[in-house]
Scaffold this motif. Structure first.
Motif, PDB file in Angstrom:
ATOM      1  N   ASP A  99       0.818  -1.221   0.000  1.00 19.93           N
ATOM      2  CA  ASP A  99       0.000   0.000   0.000  1.00 19.93           C
ATOM      3  C   ASP A  99       0.853   1.274   0.000  1.00 19.93           C
ATOM      4  OD1 ASP A  99       0.750  -0.654   2.638  1.00 19.93           O
ATOM      5  OD2 ASP A  99      -0.930   0.460   3.489  1.00 19.93           O
ATOM      6  N   HIS A 170      -4.243   2.153   1.288  1.00 17.55           N
ATOM      7  CA  HIS A 170      -4.125   1.996   2.743  1.00 17.55           C
ATOM      8  C   HIS A 170      -5.421   1.394   3.309  1.00 17.55           C
ATOM      9  CE1 HIS A 170      -0.347   3.922   2.769  1.00 17.55           C
ATOM     10  NE2 HIS A 170      -0.737   5.177   2.800  1.00 17.55           N
ATOM     11  N   MET A 173      -5.718  -2.296   2.354  1.00 19.72           N
ATOM     12  CA  MET A 173      -4.777  -3.063   3.184  1.00 19.72           C
ATOM     13  C   MET A 173      -5.375  -3.265   4.578  1.00 19.72           C
ATOM     14  SD  MET A 173      -1.606  -4.337   3.833  1.00 19.72           S
ATOM     15  CE  MET A 173      -0.046  -3.683   3.241  1.00 19.72           C
ATOM     16  N   ARG A 176      -7.785  -5.909   4.663  1.00 21.12           N
ATOM     17  CA  ARG A 176      -7.202  -7.211   4.270  1.00 21.12           C
ATOM     18  C   ARG A 176      -7.694  -7.669   2.893  1.00 21.12           C
ATOM     19  NH1 ARG A 176      -9.397  -7.076   8.907  1.00 21.12           N
ATOM     20  NH2 ARG A 176     -11.087  -8.457   8.249  1.00 21.12           N
ATOM     21  N   HIS A 178      -6.706  -7.904  -1.004  1.00 26.91           N
ATOM     22  CA  HIS A 178      -5.503  -7.858  -1.845  1.00 26.91           C
ATOM     23  C   HIS A 178      -5.658  -8.840  -3.006  1.00 26.91           C
ATOM     24  CE1 HIS A 178      -4.425 -11.740  -0.121  1.00 26.91           C
ATOM     25  NE2 HIS A 178      -4.859 -11.243   1.026  1.00 26.91           N
TER      26      HIS A 178
END
Ligand SMILES: [Zn+2]
Length: 241
Positions: A99, A170, A173, A176, A178
């Motif tokens: 991030d 951010h 991330m 969680r 991704h």
């Protein structure tokens, strides 16, 4: 129009990257879409688009649709590919969190010699994508669907984080979310979508506008599309124009 500059400025490179992303995603190349993609105001975008035209990277139609010139497209392709390569290098080799890597890559790529780039390329081996899921070899983009379009009960795998704005990365991330994440959609309304990771762990909720920027493969799958939300609502408060 002949190119007046041998090299794009740092500012021009950022715009060329976003324009190339619109092109990859099959979205109309317009100043309005560029503004949405970059979270910038219309006057700011219009000034830079004028500069890109003057420097021979793009042309514009009567209806203001943007087209790459042949050399402009080649330059944009090179810039995009190099940026994604450096991002992969920074996450995999250097250990920069994914991030934070976009901004760091922006700075690094302007200081990189061709010799160093060859070392970077060798160090990431056969990596296919940047840490956000965008293909390093452009033209190898896998079509996805926005997470926001998926139904409750759909099994999804995150393919790509379409928008690499720092705040958004951010946020994803912290939630969680991704590339490579497998999950099931467990709830959805007009404001939020909730997914539960297949590997177990806490479910996570994203606003619909954020979920529009997360491309996934899904089963069952809605029709392919790349969304470009006008405004991003991360949670409390608004982010964007
Ligand atoms: Zn990336």
């Amino acid at each position: 129009m002949p190119r007046s500059n041998a090299h794009a400025t740092a500012g021009e490179e950022e715009y060329l990257q976003s324009l190339f992303w619109l092109h990859e995603a099959g979205l109309p190349l317009t100043a309005a879409n560029l503004g949405r993609a970059m979270r910038l105001s219309a006057p700011t975008v219009s000034e830079m688009v004028g500069r890109l035209e003057r420097d021979g990277y793009i042309t514009r139609d009567g209806d203001r649709t943007i087209h790459f010139t042949d050399s402009g497209r080649a330059d944009a392709q090179l810039i995009v590919s190099r940026h994604r390569l450096i991002e992969r290098f920074l996450t995999d080799v250097v250990g920069v969190p994914w991030d934070d890597v976009h901004e760091e890559a922006e700075r690094l790529e302007h200081a990189m010699t061709p010799r160093f780039e060859a070392y970077v390329r060798a160090s990431v081996g056969d990596a296919d994508t940047c840490p956000h899921g965008h293909p390093i070899r452009v033209g190898e983009r896998i079509q996805g669907v926005p997470l926001a379009d998926c139904e409750v009960g759909a099994r999804i795998t995150v393919l790509r984080l379409e928008n690499e704005a720092e705040d958004l990365l951010h946020h994803l991330m912290s939630q969680r979310v991704h590339p490579g994440l497998g999950a099931v959609v467990t709830a959805k309304d007009t404001e939020l979508i909730t997914i539960a990771p297949q590997a177990g762990g806490e479910p996570t909720s994203l606003t619909i506008s954020v979920a529009e920027t997360v491309s996934v493969t899904a089963e069952p799958s809605p029709p392919p599309r790349t969304a470009l939300p006008e405004q991003l609502v991360l949670g409390q408060g608004r982010y964007g124009r």
